[in-house]
Every structure is written in structure tokens, then in C-alpha cells.
Design an enzyme around this catalytic site. Structure first.
Site, short mmCIF file in Angstrom:
data_model
loop_
_atom_site.label_atom_id
_atom_site.label_comp_id
_atom_site.label_asym_id
_atom_site.label_seq_id
_atom_site.Cartn_x
_atom_site.Cartn_y
_atom_site.Cartn_z
N VAL A 5 18.07 14.04 149.06
CA VAL A 5 18.91 13.71 150.22
C VAL A 5 20.30 14.33 150.06
O VAL A 5 20.80 15.01 150.98
CB VAL A 5 19.02 12.18 150.40
CG1 VAL A 5 19.89 11.84 151.60
CG2 VAL A 5 17.63 11.54 150.55
N ARG A 43 24.22 13.64 137.55
CA ARG A 43 24.06 13.36 136.12
C ARG A 43 24.24 14.63 135.30
O ARG A 43 24.82 14.65 134.25
CB ARG A 43 22.67 12.78 135.85
CG ARG A 43 22.58 11.30 135.99
CD ARG A 43 21.18 10.83 135.75
NE ARG A 43 20.23 11.45 136.67
CZ ARG A 43 19.18 10.83 137.16
NH1 ARG A 43 18.91 9.60 136.83
NH2 ARG A 43 18.36 11.44 137.99
N GLY A 47 3.49 15.12 147.29
CA GLY A 47 4.83 14.65 146.90
C GLY A 47 5.32 13.48 147.74
O GLY A 47 6.52 13.21 147.80
N LYS A 60 12.78 -2.83 152.82
CA LYS A 60 13.21 -2.44 154.16
C LYS A 60 13.12 -3.61 155.13
O LYS A 60 14.00 -3.80 155.97
CB LYS A 60 12.35 -1.26 154.64
CG LYS A 60 12.63 0.02 153.85
CD LYS A 60 11.59 1.08 154.12
CE LYS A 60 11.87 2.36 153.34
NZ LYS A 60 10.75 3.30 153.34
P1 NDP Z 1 16.89 11.93 143.94
O1 NDP Z 1 16.34 11.30 142.72
O2 NDP Z 1 16.28 13.16 144.47
O3 NDP Z 1 18.45 12.24 143.69
C1 NDP Z 1 19.32 11.38 143.03
C2 NDP Z 1 20.62 12.08 142.77
O4 NDP Z 1 21.54 11.16 142.23
C3 NDP Z 1 20.51 13.23 141.79
O5 NDP Z 1 21.31 14.32 142.19
C4 NDP Z 1 21.05 12.63 140.47
O6 NDP Z 1 21.71 13.57 139.65
C5 NDP Z 1 22.07 11.64 141.01
N1 NDP Z 1 22.27 10.54 140.09
C6 NDP Z 1 21.34 9.61 139.72
N2 NDP Z 1 21.89 8.74 138.85
C7 NDP Z 1 23.16 9.13 138.66
C8 NDP Z 1 24.24 8.67 137.86
N3 NDP Z 1 24.09 7.63 137.06
N4 NDP Z 1 25.42 9.31 137.95
C9 NDP Z 1 25.58 10.39 138.72
N5 NDP Z 1 24.59 10.89 139.52
C10 NDP Z 1 23.42 10.27 139.48
O7 NDP Z 1 16.94 10.78 145.06
P2 NDP Z 1 16.78 10.95 146.64
O8 NDP Z 1 17.74 11.96 147.12
O9 NDP Z 1 15.35 11.09 147.00
O10 NDP Z 1 17.20 9.49 147.15
C11 NDP Z 1 18.53 9.09 147.17
C12 NDP Z 1 18.65 7.75 147.90
O11 NDP Z 1 18.17 7.90 149.23
C13 NDP Z 1 17.79 6.62 147.27
O12 NDP Z 1 18.48 5.41 147.39
C14 NDP Z 1 16.55 6.61 148.15
O13 NDP Z 1 15.91 5.35 148.19
C15 NDP Z 1 17.15 6.94 149.50
N6 NDP Z 1 16.21 7.48 150.44
C16 NDP Z 1 15.50 8.60 150.11
C17 NDP Z 1 14.61 9.13 151.01
C18 NDP Z 1 13.84 10.37 150.68
O14 NDP Z 1 12.99 10.76 151.50
N7 NDP Z 1 14.08 11.02 149.56
C19 NDP Z 1 14.36 8.50 152.32
C20 NDP Z 1 15.21 7.38 152.60
C21 NDP Z 1 16.09 6.88 151.67
P3 NDP Z 1 20.91 14.77 138.92
O15 NDP Z 1 20.46 15.65 140.04
O16 NDP Z 1 21.89 15.43 138.04
O17 NDP Z 1 19.77 14.13 138.18
N1 HSE Z 2 8.55 6.05 149.57
C1 HSE Z 2 9.10 5.94 150.87
C2 HSE Z 2 7.99 6.13 151.89
C3 HSE Z 2 10.21 6.99 151.07
O1 HSE Z 2 6.86 6.49 151.52
O2 HSE Z 2 8.20 5.88 153.07
C4 HSE Z 2 11.17 6.64 152.16
O3 HSE Z 2 11.88 5.47 151.94
#
Ligand code: NDP
Ligand code: HSE
Length: 439
Positions: free
Chosen positions: A17, A48, A188, A206
Site C-alpha cells: 500500500v 524497516r 497472492g 472489519k
Molecule cells: P506490507 O507488509 O506490504 O508493508 C508494510 C510496510 O511497513 C513495509 O514497507 C515495512 O518496511 C513497513 N514496516 C513494518 N514494520 C515497520 C516498523 N516497525 N518500522 C518501520 N516500518 C515498518 O503491508 P501492506 O502494505 O500490505 O499493508 C499495510 C496496511 O494496510 C496494513 O495495516 C494492512 O492491513 C492494510 N491493508 C492492506 C491491504 C492490501 O491489500 N495490502 C488492503 C487493505 C488494508 P520494509 O518494507 O522495510 O519491511
Molecule cells: N486479506 C484481506 C482480504 C486483504 O482477503 O480481503 C484486505 O484486507
């Protein structure tokens, strides 16, 4: 003409995201500035590992591991890291320093929402979270704003895309749960820990958020009743299809009328259920999400679209960013929630639903009457009964399969019927028990 000072935006996370938020924010900089009336300056992206490979559009020079310093210099903080900690601490830090916060983190909101909203209220900051439920689908803002003058009675949604994909493949391609899960993994769709999806935890988070908003009531995550899809069988899918239903993992938030003791409340629950093929939710295919809302004055509303995906979720985050930024420029209140109704969250026993129960019973005189008596003893009215006699097995007593559909009754009565059936000597086995919704 843009006269307001640039607004400093801190982004926490550059994963699926966050990377898309960064890209869109930078690519659409001029357009967003024109809409908001101020430049939106991305001042840094906390991650991270600053050396990890990133998609195009994420400037390496903005990456940092020092989230705390980044937050202190920001007007608006976007949290797309996920997880409880350090996300909770960072958001509290941002709110306490007066920044508005945007988050997509359903797990955090469903677990620590009250603490975060209280912190925001105390300092007059705002917490936006459109992306936390059903990603790109606008559902939070309609509940917070558009329907704020109405009374929402029920929300029934498909809010987990990966389980909808799995159930859809079982329905349309006749796959087993295991094969459909393997496909979803390959594509995925499943979370790193698939139990979050298939055991219904993601949907429970949710629905806790939706129920809190819809009923102005605090709905703790551990008060959400939850069953996942892991017990849904190929046979149940086939039977559903033959009988004009489809099985969907439903997230339901509902007002519950007062019982004899005068207790009213709300229910938030997740379970797989039979949905009639003609219901709008039955048409939600693949990994899509949909939320069906019933409000007193507005009637029935349906929200449909992508419930996951980096760029889709980024769309909802940027919508919140524009709202937050406009509030900075124009001043005045932002979106606010209230839990003034303070209704109790009632256990599953108190909800009204219908069951479809499939029984393998002895095929001999009096069995049907015995079974019917068990339903009536628990005050459950039978709506439909279908019987199919099983082929005779030499040396064994004849058996028949009975599929019983009930009228609406409390879940407590329905589950008591199932327990009595299991203990009855007229019944050889119970082959399926599933709730029916959307009739
Ligand atoms: P990812 O795991 O792809 O990305 C997480 C990011 O956060 C990475 O860039 C990671 O860094 C960084 N991060 C994690 N922990 C730390 C820390 N302790 N300090 C600094 N940076 C940190 O997650 P998503 O993008 O998939 O999801 C993000 C949020 O969005 C979640 O809450 C998820 O539930 C929500 N969401 C996601 C959806 C989706 O389709 N993906 C849909 C709806 C909501 P690094 O890259 O260096 O590891
Ligand atoms: N795991 C979730 C889903 C991602 O399958 O809908 C979005 O929150």
C-alpha cells in the site's frame, strides 16, 4: 492560487500500500495541491530496511528508519505499516503532537480503536480510516457522514476478498477447499498467515469497525462471533447450488430488538452462510467485496468493488489525505464518531437466524415424527423438509437423508435442536449445519 503553506506528510510503510501511496502522491502532486489549496509535501517514508528493493515511484532519498523524528516534523501522518506495535505507539505520538492521522490498519483499530479515538479527541486531531474496511470501497465515509442522520439497522457484507475467491471457485469450478486455497495462495490473495483470512479474523476486525460506526457503540473485537470457512465442504457447496443458494463468508452487524427481559443491543458476527442466488451479495464473485446496508430512511444500499490491492487501497488513503489536508487549510471540524449509544454487544445466542440441517436418519416408521418433535420442543418452526432415500446397503438398516430448513429462531434454540438431534437414536449422523441469510 495556492497561498497556504505546504503541508508536511509523513508516510509510515512502503509495502504494497505505502509504495503506491508514495507514487500517487508524487505523480499527482500538482492536481492534489489544486484540490486541497496547499502543496502536499512528502517529507519522508519510514521503513524497516532502507536498502530493500522498492517499486518504482518510491524515492530512495525519502526512506528512513527513524519514524519518530519523521512524525514530529509532520502535519499529517499516514500509517500503512500494519500490526499492533509500533503502529499504535506511532499513531498516539502523531495524534498527541497534533497531527491528523490516516491509517489502513483494521487490526489496530479493531483492537485499540477506543484508545486512539480518545487520544485524537483530546487534542482535537482527526483519525481517518477509509482504507481499513474493504479497501477501495467507500463505506466508512458513507457510515460516518452520509448516513449520519439515518438509523442503520443492519449491515451484511463480504469483506474478505480471498475467502470470497475460495468459495467462488468451490462453487463455480467444483474445487475442494484445499484446491481453491492453493489457487488463492498462488495468486497472492491470502495474508502471510492464511488463518487470518480463512478463520475469519480479518472479517471480524472489519465488522467490529463497521458495527461501532453504524451503531455508535464500542464493539470490542473479542465480542465478535467468528466462524471461518475451513469447515465448508464440497458437498455443502454442491447442495447449495442444487437448491438455489451460494455459500458466502458473511460479516453481519445488526441491531437486536429487546427480548422479554427488555434487553436490546447489537450483534457483530462472521460466519459462512447460504445466501439465495438472487440476493445481490450472491453476485459478488472472485476476490471482490460488497457491503449491503439497510437503513431506516435510506432503505437498502449496496457498496461494491475491490477490497484489497496496493493501488486500490492507496486510493482510499489518498481520499482521506485530501480530507485531512482540506481541514488544515479551511479549518473547522473533521469527521467525528461517537459511541454515545453505548449498546451492549450481545452473544450469538441472542440473534435470530435460520438453519439448514442435513441429517442421515433411519428410514423407518415414526422417525420423521420423532425428529419433528425435537424441533417443536425447542420452539423452532420447520419451513421445508426434503427427503432422499439412500440406496440400500445389504445387511444394514435403511437410511434416508433429510434436509430441514427452519423458520427464523434464536441461534440458541437452533443450536439446541442440533444438539438434541445429535443425541437422538433416530439420527445416524448430522451431515451439515449451516445458517441461511438474506431471505
Ligand atoms: P506490507 O507488509 O506490504 O508493508 C508494510 C510496510 O511497513 C513495509 O514497507 C515495512 O518496511 C513497513 N514496516 C513494518 N514494520 C515497520 C516498523 N516497525 N518500522 C518501520 N516500518 C515498518 O503491508 P501492506 O502494505 O500490505 O499493508 C499495510 C496496511 O494496510 C496494513 O495495516 C494492512 O492491513 C492494510 N491493508 C492492506 C491491504 C492490501 O491489500 N495490502 C488492503 C487493505 C488494508 P520494509 O518494507 O522495510 O519491511
Ligand atoms: N486479506 C484481506 C482480504 C486483504 O482477503 O480481503 C484486505 O484486507
Amino acid at each position: 492560487m495556492i497561498e497556504y503553506r505546504p503541508l508536511r506528510i509523513a508516510l509510515l510503510g512502503a509495502g504494497s500500500v505505502g509504495a503506491q501511496v508514495a507514487r500517487l502522491l508524487l505523480e499527482n502532486r500538482e492536481e492534489l495541491a489544486a484540490r486541497v489549496g496547499a502543496e502536499l509535501e512528502l517529507i519522508g517514508i519510514a521503513v524497516r530496511d532502507v536498502n530493500a528493493k522498492r517499486p518504482e515511484g518510491v524515492p530512495a532519498e525519502l526512506l528512513t528508519t527513524d519514524a519518530e523524528t519523521l512524525i514530529l516534523g509532520a502535519d499529517i501522518v499516514i500509517e500503512v505499516m500494519g500490526g499492533l506495535e509500533p503502529a499504535r505507539t506511532y499513531i498516539l505520538q502523531a495524534l498527541n503532537s497534533g497531527s491528523d492521522v490516516i491509517t489502513a490498519n483494521k487490526y489496530l483499530l479493531a483492537t485499540h480503536g477506543t484508545e486512539l479515538f480518545d487520544a485524537a479527541e483530546q487534542v482535537g486531531a482527526q483519525l481517518y480510516f477509509e482504507a481499513a474496511v474493504a479497501a477501495a470501497i467507500p463505506i466508512i465515509r458513507p457510515l460516518r457522514e452520509s448516513l449520519a442522520g439515518d438509523k442503520v439497522n443492519r449491515i451484511m457484507g463480504i469483506v474478505n476478498g480471498s475467502t470470497n475467491y475460495i468459495l467462488d471457485r468451490m462453487d463455480t469450478a467444483g474445487l475442494s477447499l484445499e484446491d481453491a486455497m492453493a489457487e488463492a495462495t498462488e495468486l497472492g490473495y491470502l495474508e502471510a498467515d492464511p488463518s487470518l483470512d480463512v478463520e475469519g479474523y480479518d472479517a471480524a476486525q472489519k465488522v467490529a469497525i463497521l458495527a461501532s460506526l453504524a451503531f455508535h457503540t464500542e464493539v470490542p473485537l473479542d465480542h465478535v462471533y467468528r466462524e471461518g470457512i475451513t469447515k465448508v465442504t464440497k458437498e455443502q457447496m454442491t447442495s447449495a447450488r442444487e437448491n438455489g443458494y451460494v455459500i458466502k463468508l458473511l460479516a453481519i452487524a445488526e441491531r437486536i430488538a429487546a427480548d422479554e427481559a427488555g434487553e436490546q443491543g447489537v450483534s457483530a458476527r462472521v460466519y459462512p452462510a447460504l445466501v439465495p442466488r438472487e440476493h445481490p451479495l450472491a453476485a459478488v464473485r472472485g476476490a471482490f467485496n460488497a457491503v449491503f446496508v439497510e437503513a431506516e430512511a435510506a432503505g437498502s444500499l449496496m457498496f461494491y468493488g475491490s477490497g484489497a490491492g496496493g493501488v486500490q487501497t492507496a486510493s482510499a488513503v489518498l481520499g482521506d489525505l485530501v480530507s485531512a489536508a482540506k481541514r488544515h487549510v479551511a479549518g473547522g471540524p473533521g469527521l467525528a464518531d461517537s459511541v454515545h449509544a453505548n449498546l451492549p454487544v450481545l452473544p450469538i445466542d441472542r440473534i435470530y437466524t435460520r438453519y439448514q440441517i442435513t441429517i442421515k436418519a433411519k428410514d423407518q416408521p415414526g422417525v420423521l415424527a420423532q425428529i419433528a418433535t425435537l424441533f417443536s420442543q425447542h420452539g423452532v418452526s420447520v419451513e421445508t423438509v426434503e427427503q432422499a432415500v439412500n440406496p440400500r446397503v445389504p445387511g444394514e438398516a435403511p437410511t434416508a437423508n433429510l434436509m430441514v430448513g427452519t423458520h427464523e429462531a434464536t441461534d440458541a434454540s437452533l443450536s439446541a435442536v442440533v444438539n438434541s438431534l445429535a443425541a437422538s437414536d433416530a439420527v445416524e449422523s448430522i451431515t451439515s449445519v449451516i445458517r441461511v441469510e438474506g431471505l
